[in-house]
Motif scaffolding. Structure first.
Motif, PDB file in Angstrom:
ATOM      1  N   PRO A 271       0.607  -1.136  -0.138  1.00 29.78           N
ATOM      2  CA  PRO A 271      -0.123   0.042  -0.106  1.00 29.78           C
ATOM      3  C   PRO A 271       0.772   1.255   0.175  1.00 29.78           C
ATOM      4  O   PRO A 271       1.989   1.161   0.373  1.00 29.78           O
ATOM      5  CB  PRO A 271      -0.827  -0.062   1.353  1.00 29.78           C
ATOM      6  CG  PRO A 271      -0.474  -1.588   1.688  1.00 29.78           C
ATOM      7  CD  PRO A 271       0.579  -2.119   1.126  1.00 29.78           C
ATOM      8  N   GLY A 272       0.262   2.425  -0.533  1.00 29.32           N
ATOM      9  CA  GLY A 272       0.816   3.817  -0.511  1.00 29.32           C
ATOM     10  C   GLY A 272      -0.099   4.896  -1.037  1.00 29.32           C
ATOM     11  O   GLY A 272      -1.304   4.559  -1.022  1.00 29.32           O
ATOM     12  N   VAL A 273       0.569   5.764  -1.486  1.00 26.05           N
ATOM     13  CA  VAL A 273      -0.236   6.847  -2.098  1.00 26.05           C
ATOM     14  C   VAL A 273       0.172   7.474  -3.210  1.00 26.05           C
ATOM     15  O   VAL A 273       1.310   7.206  -3.626  1.00 26.05           O
ATOM     16  CB  VAL A 273      -0.321   8.098  -0.912  1.00 26.05           C
ATOM     17  CG1 VAL A 273      -1.213   7.939   0.141  1.00 26.05           C
ATOM     18  CG2 VAL A 273       1.038   8.337  -0.537  1.00 26.05           C
ATOM     19  N   LEU A 274      -0.482   8.207  -4.004  1.00 27.94           N
ATOM     20  CA  LEU A 274      -0.582   8.596  -5.390  1.00 27.94           C
ATOM     21  C   LEU A 274      -1.043  10.068  -5.559  1.00 27.94           C
ATOM     22  O   LEU A 274      -2.058  10.132  -4.916  1.00 27.94           O
ATOM     23  CB  LEU A 274      -1.147   7.686  -6.650  1.00 27.94           C
ATOM     24  CG  LEU A 274      -0.124   6.822  -7.287  1.00 27.94           C
ATOM     25  CD1 LEU A 274      -1.179   6.089  -8.104  1.00 27.94           C
ATOM     26  CD2 LEU A 274       0.798   7.419  -8.093  1.00 27.94           C
ATOM     27  N   GLN A 275      -0.240  10.850  -6.403  1.00 30.04           N
ATOM     28  CA  GLN A 275      -0.952  12.189  -6.500  1.00 30.04           C
ATOM     29  C   GLN A 275      -0.714  12.684  -8.193  1.00 30.04           C
ATOM     30  O   GLN A 275       0.579  12.477  -8.408  1.00 30.04           O
ATOM     31  CB  GLN A 275      -0.352  13.024  -5.549  1.00 30.04           C
ATOM     32  CG  GLN A 275      -1.056  14.479  -5.376  1.00 30.04           C
ATOM     33  CD  GLN A 275      -0.402  15.320  -4.604  1.00 30.04           C
ATOM     34  OE1 GLN A 275       0.894  15.623  -4.621  1.00 30.04           O
ATOM     35  NE2 GLN A 275      -1.384  15.866  -3.465  1.00 30.04           N
ATOM     36  N   GLY A 276      -1.664  13.042  -8.530  1.00 25.69           N
ATOM     37  CA  GLY A 276      -1.505  13.877  -9.907  1.00 25.69           C
ATOM     38  C   GLY A 276      -1.683  15.204  -9.862  1.00 25.69           C
ATOM     39  O   GLY A 276      -2.836  15.843  -9.374  1.00 25.69           O
ATOM     40  N   GLN A 277      -0.901  16.086 -10.368  1.00 28.97           N
ATOM     41  CA  GLN A 277      -1.000  17.572 -10.234  1.00 28.97           C
ATOM     42  C   GLN A 277      -0.671  18.135 -11.696  1.00 28.97           C
ATOM     43  O   GLN A 277      -0.158  17.318 -12.467  1.00 28.97           O
ATOM     44  CB  GLN A 277       0.310  18.082  -9.590  1.00 28.97           C
ATOM     45  CG  GLN A 277       0.177  17.980  -8.085  1.00 28.97           C
ATOM     46  CD  GLN A 277       1.352  18.741  -7.363  1.00 28.97           C
ATOM     47  OE1 GLN A 277       1.573  19.659  -7.761  1.00 28.97           O
ATOM     48  NE2 GLN A 277       2.012  18.053  -6.110  1.00 28.97           N
ATOM     49  N   TYR A 278      -1.343  19.184 -11.704  1.00 29.41           N
ATOM     50  CA  TYR A 278      -0.943  20.073 -13.020  1.00 29.41           C
ATOM     51  C   TYR A 278      -0.860  21.242 -13.036  1.00 29.41           C
ATOM     52  O   TYR A 278      -1.332  21.750 -11.929  1.00 29.41           O
ATOM     53  CB  TYR A 278      -2.126  19.611 -14.128  1.00 29.41           C
ATOM     54  CG  TYR A 278      -3.584  20.198 -13.701  1.00 29.41           C
ATOM     55  CD1 TYR A 278      -4.456  19.541 -12.756  1.00 29.41           C
ATOM     56  CD2 TYR A 278      -3.632  21.299 -14.395  1.00 29.41           C
ATOM     57  CE1 TYR A 278      -5.466  20.270 -12.693  1.00 29.41           C
ATOM     58  CE2 TYR A 278      -4.966  22.089 -14.061  1.00 29.41           C
ATOM     59  CZ  TYR A 278      -5.664  21.327 -13.209  1.00 29.41           C
ATOM     60  OH  TYR A 278      -6.876  22.203 -12.861  1.00 29.41           O
ATOM     61  N   ASN A 279      -0.420  22.053 -14.012  1.00 30.29           N
ATOM     62  CA  ASN A 279      -0.644  23.489 -14.253  1.00 30.29           C
ATOM     63  C   ASN A 279      -0.674  23.806 -15.543  1.00 30.29           C
ATOM     64  O   ASN A 279      -0.574  23.018 -16.331  1.00 30.29           O
ATOM     65  CB  ASN A 279       0.631  24.105 -13.367  1.00 30.29           C
ATOM     66  CG  ASN A 279      -0.203  25.468 -12.655  1.00 30.29           C
ATOM     67  OD1 ASN A 279      -0.775  26.253 -13.259  1.00 30.29           O
ATOM     68  ND2 ASN A 279      -0.161  25.366 -11.454  1.00 30.29           N
ATOM     69  N   LEU A 280      -0.653  24.904 -15.924  1.00 32.87           N
ATOM     70  CA  LEU A 280      -1.069  25.391 -17.343  1.00 32.87           C
ATOM     71  C   LEU A 280      -0.005  26.538 -17.756  1.00 32.87           C
ATOM     72  O   LEU A 280       0.083  27.280 -16.903  1.00 32.87           O
ATOM     73  CB  LEU A 280      -2.442  25.897 -17.644  1.00 32.87           C
ATOM     74  CG  LEU A 280      -3.544  25.130 -17.089  1.00 32.87           C
ATOM     75  CD1 LEU A 280      -4.786  25.894 -17.115  1.00 32.87           C
ATOM     76  CD2 LEU A 280      -3.656  23.652 -17.880  1.00 32.87           C
ATOM     77  N   ASP A 281       0.683  26.292 -18.902  1.00 27.57           N
ATOM     78  CA  ASP A 281       1.473  27.749 -19.386  1.00 27.57           C
ATOM     79  C   ASP A 281       0.624  28.827 -19.239  1.00 27.57           C
ATOM     80  O   ASP A 281       1.145  29.754 -18.812  1.00 27.57           O
ATOM     81  CB  ASP A 281       1.866  27.329 -20.857  1.00 27.57           C
ATOM     82  CG  ASP A 281       2.735  26.395 -20.897  1.00 27.57           C
ATOM     83  OD1 ASP A 281       3.261  25.421 -19.856  1.00 27.57           O
ATOM     84  OD2 ASP A 281       3.687  26.073 -22.109  1.00 27.57           O
ATOM     85  N   SER A 282      -0.649  28.803 -19.502  1.00 33.02           N
ATOM     86  CA  SER A 282      -1.330  30.297 -19.518  1.00 33.02           C
ATOM     87  C   SER A 282      -1.338  30.725 -18.168  1.00 33.02           C
ATOM     88  O   SER A 282      -1.260  32.025 -18.057  1.00 33.02           O
ATOM     89  CB  SER A 282      -2.805  29.868 -20.396  1.00 33.02           C
ATOM     90  OG  SER A 282      -3.524  28.938 -19.496  1.00 33.02           O
ATOM     91  N   SER A 283      -1.639  29.758 -17.217  1.00 32.48           N
ATOM     92  CA  SER A 283      -1.494  30.335 -15.906  1.00 32.48           C
ATOM     93  C   SER A 283      -0.406  30.717 -14.950  1.00 32.48           C
ATOM     94  O   SER A 283      -0.378  31.878 -14.534  1.00 32.48           O
ATOM     95  CB  SER A 283      -2.504  29.160 -14.995  1.00 32.48           C
ATOM     96  OG  SER A 283      -2.511  29.750 -13.546  1.00 32.48           O
ATOM     97  N   ILE A 284       0.579  29.990 -15.685  1.00 33.88           N
ATOM     98  CA  ILE A 284       2.055  30.373 -15.059  1.00 33.88           C
ATOM     99  C   ILE A 284       2.467  31.744 -15.773  1.00 33.88           C
ATOM    100  O   ILE A 284       3.025  32.590 -15.217  1.00 33.88           O
ATOM    101  CB  ILE A 284       3.003  29.224 -15.551  1.00 33.88           C
ATOM    102  CG1 ILE A 284       2.562  27.884 -14.985  1.00 33.88           C
ATOM    103  CG2 ILE A 284       4.460  29.679 -14.851  1.00 33.88           C
ATOM    104  CD1 ILE A 284       3.216  26.711 -15.266  1.00 33.88           C
ATOM    105  N   THR A 285       2.231  32.059 -17.034  1.00 38.72           N
ATOM    106  CA  THR A 285       2.359  33.095 -17.744  1.00 38.72           C
ATOM    107  C   THR A 285       1.762  34.416 -17.003  1.00 38.72           C
ATOM    108  O   THR A 285       2.201  35.432 -16.862  1.00 38.72           O
ATOM    109  CB  THR A 285       2.053  33.173 -19.183  1.00 38.72           C
ATOM    110  OG1 THR A 285       2.729  32.098 -19.777  1.00 38.72           O
ATOM    111  CG2 THR A 285       2.289  34.227 -20.018  1.00 38.72           C
ATOM    112  N   SER A 286       0.286  34.179 -16.658  1.00 35.22           N
ATOM    113  CA  SER A 286      -0.375  35.349 -15.973  1.00 35.22           C
ATOM    114  C   SER A 286       0.179  35.454 -14.575  1.00 35.22           C
ATOM    115  O   SER A 286       0.299  36.670 -14.286  1.00 35.22           O
ATOM    116  CB  SER A 286      -1.786  34.997 -16.195  1.00 35.22           C
ATOM    117  OG  SER A 286      -2.250  33.975 -15.437  1.00 35.22           O
TER     118      SER A 286
END
Ligand code: NAP
Ligand code: MG
Length: 402
Positions: free
Chosen positions: A174-189
């Motif tokens: 057993p363990g844990v998993l995590q999926g994250q994201y971000n967007l170029d548009s948001s990082i740019t703003s």
């Protein structure tokens, strides 16, 4: 005296518990006697979020896009205990999270410095503003509790149907998993709001991530900042005599502690969440931290950085006198009113907002303050500890004298 007129309403987002009480006190004692206050009112108090199925939060965020300036009271983010306490039909999401997801942009947090309350870090002479990216990463992640042995993969299916697969881990148990994201548009703003805010306030801008470990994710943040700086801001920064500086987050932490302050520290969403609490506490009190969300379209949402001060509220309900500091909530109002005055070209409104801020700072510097500050006071006169309401009344006397 004639009241100051407003043309465009502020989006007013009411909240919960002790801050809801201070909210009304601020309006009654310091605002409506002097301003013909125009607001579009949204009740984000938890009972009304429940009644509207949280639609009121979405409506308030949409109104902020329409009018451009909002002021928000602290609100409860429900957990299991709150679901029970308020008999909620579901565990509604954090209103701040919902609003940030709709507006995008960056949260700028800066301490209110007063003479007599000295930062724990004794070389800090000027405020450190934390710029927190208000979108994505762990706040929009998908998590999974791995029940036992198996293989976790990262799969991306492109719009044309082609697949990219990578093994994350072969689980033996057993363990844990995590999926994250971000967007170029948001990082740019995010980058754009930081560069713009640095120019507006004539402060150096620092940015830090963990790009040596996160060679795709964090490195993308670093590259987007660097490219935008080169393309659009380098000359403006040079002309303004300010600098942009990138470093690793652990190096930044060490440099911040040794610094004199007086700069903006841009952080990813989680880093900004954690570091702003550390910086505000080291500057004195969470109740002395201002916070504004600036969207890439130029919408502003002003709030306090602290929560609803639940422990004080429970004591208040038991009939005890509580000494809750209204500074950050007051500065949310003055920030919003000053911005409204600036956008609508009503200098009297902006001037009044700044006068209120000065009167509030002067009140503390002359020794009248709430309990959180009295404990930290190193001023020359002895501290006089008052309730939140008495503190607001002392500010009012100063405003009237001005
Ligand atoms: P909190 O409301 O910020 O209060 C934590 C403690 O910090 C208080 O018990 C108090 O310490 C001190 N404090 C904070 N603000 C103060 C003020 N204005 N004057 C004097 N002391 C102050 O955090 P919390 O108790 O963890 O959270 C309470 C609720 O607020 C939660 O339901 C949470 O979801 C919500 N929250 C909302 C926001 C937001 O809307 N922006 C942010 C954070 C939390 P002492 O008790 O030692 O006096
Ligand atoms: Mg936090």
């Amino acid at each position: 005296m004639e009241k100051i007129k407003m043309t465009t309403p502020l989006v007013e987002m009411d909240g919960d518990e002790m801050t809801r009480i201070l909210w009304q006190d601020i309006k009654d004692i310091l605002l409506t006697p002097f301003i013909d206050l125009k607001t579009e009112y949204y009740d984000l108090g938890l009972p009304h979020r429940e009644e509207t199925g949280d639609q009121v939060t979405v409506d308030a965020a949409q109104a902020t896009k329409k009018y451009g300036v909002a002021v928000k009271c602290a609100t409860i983010t429900p957990n299991a205990q709150r679901v029970e306490e308020y008999k909620l039909s579901q565990m509604w999401k954090s209103p701040n999270g919902t609003i940030r997801a709709i507006l995008d942009g960056t949260v700028f947090r800066a301490p209110i410095m007063v003479k007599g309350i000295n930062p724990v870090v004794k070389n800090w002479q000027a405020p450190i503003t934390i710029a927190r990216h208000a979108y994505g990463d762990v706040y929009k992640s998908t998590e999974y509790r791995v029940p036992g042995a198996g293989t976790a993969e990262l799969v991306f299916t492109a719009a044309d149907g082609t697949e990219q697969r990578q093994t994350i881990h072969q689980f033996q148990g057993p363990g844990v998993l995590q999926g994250q994201y971000n967007l170029d548009s948001s990082i740019t703003s995010f980058a754009r709001s930081c560069f713009q805010y640095a120019l507006d306030t004539k402060q150096d801008l620092w940015f830090s991530t963990k790009d040596t470990i996160s060679k795709q994710y964090d490195h993308t943040f670093k590259d987007i900042f660097a490219d935008l700086y080169e393309a659009e801001y380098k000359e403006k920064f040079e002309a303004a005599g300010i600098t942009y500086f990138y470093t690793l987050i652990d190096d930044a932490v060490a440099r911040v502690i040794r610094s004199k302050g007086g700069f903006i520290w841009a952080c990813k969403n989680y880093d900004g969440d954690v570091m702003s609490d550390m910086v505000s506490t080291a500057f004195g009190s969470l109740a002395m931290m201002t916070s504004v969300l600036v969207s890439p379209e130029g919408n502003y949402e002003y709030e306090a950085a602290h929560g609803t001060v639940t422990q004080h509220y429970y004591r208040h309900l038991r009939g005890e006198q509580v000494s809750t500091n209204p500074m950050a909530t007051l500065f949310a109002w003055t920030g919003a009113l000053a911005k409204r005055g600036e956008l609508d070209n009503i200098p009297a409104l902006t001037d009044f907002a700044h006068k209120l801020e000065k009167a509030a700072v002067d009140t503390i510097e002359s020794g009248t303050m709430t309990g959180d500050l009295a404990g930290l006071w190193e001023g020359e006169v002895p501290a006089c500890k008052v309730t939140g309401r008495e503190f607001l009344e002392a500010i009012r006397q100063r405003v009237e004298a001005m």
